[in-house]
Write an enzyme that holds these catalytic residues in place. Structure first.
Site: not given
Length: 228
Positions: A19, A67
């Protein structure tokens, strides 16, 4: 010297939520895809570290089922980058003894990308130094739903055999970078007893030293698996 480099016990399987690529790029006035490119370079570097440390399986969260909601140009750039990386890096990883496996749904992926993924898996299938599982178009809930579809077994082992990569061992250690402390729909079945380590570095800044520190923290844990 870290525990990993002193020969202490290391986890068999490390899973990472990589991340912070977008924030890393934003901090530098770069386009998001440049952050993802930097993050992909770090995946390769930490994969080599993992193999050196004796880790047998490394799993990275490259693209989640959520996503797809990102801006179209960012998603298109990620797909193009992923295809280019497979073409360029598969022969190199094959030479280094890395076995590659892609974990996730194939729906919404272009046929050309699926062909590249299949090619990379076939090319590296005989390697046994380390296995790199790449979670792409992956969601933990989606995996459980797909495994449950038509399931008629009786045991947890029967169910686990229907997961996307049934040969994957449960992660001993889950690392998440960027300071966030959540699992984000990642390996929900497999991480039932994983140890979690949260790091503040954005993923492109997660260097060998940070990786060693995470392994050292894992080494200090006592894993009971429900026992006293």
């Amino acid at each position: 010297m870290s525990a990993a480099e002193q020969g202490a016990a290391v986890p068999k399987h490390v899973a990472i939520i990589t991340d912070g690529n977008g924030r890393w790029a934003q901090q530098r006035g770069l386009a998001p895809i440049e952050g993802h490119q930097a993050g992909a370079d770090v995946v390769k570097a930490r994969l080599r570290d993992a193999a050196e440390f004796g880790i047998e399986e490394l799993t990275v969260y490259s693209f989640s089922t959520e996503n797809w909601t990102r801006p179209r140009d960012e998603v298109d750039g990620l797909m193009a980058m992923f295809a280019e990386r497979i073409d360029r890096e598969t022969p190199e990883l094959d030479d280094e003894g890395v076995r590659m496996r892609f974990v996730g749904r194939h729906d919404r992926l272009e046929p050309g990308l699926i062909e590249r993924m299949d090619w990379a898996e076939e090319t590296t299938a005989g390697n046994d130094r380390i296995t790199l599982f790449v979670c792409f178009n992956y969601g933990g809930r989606a995996e459980i739903v797909d495994a449950a579809r038509g399931f008629d077994g009786d045991t947890e082992a029967d169910f686990a055999a229907r997961l996307y990569a049934p040969e994957m061992h449960d992660p001993d250690l889950l690392i998440r970078t960027s300071g966030e402390q959540r699992i984000s729909n990642y390996l929900l079945w497999q991480c039932a007893y994983s140890e979690f380590v949260f790091r503040d570095e954005l993923w492109p800044d997660f260097d060998r030293e940070a990786f060693r520190a995470a392994l050292d923290e894992f080494e200090e844990r006592r894993r009971r698996f429900g026992a006293r």
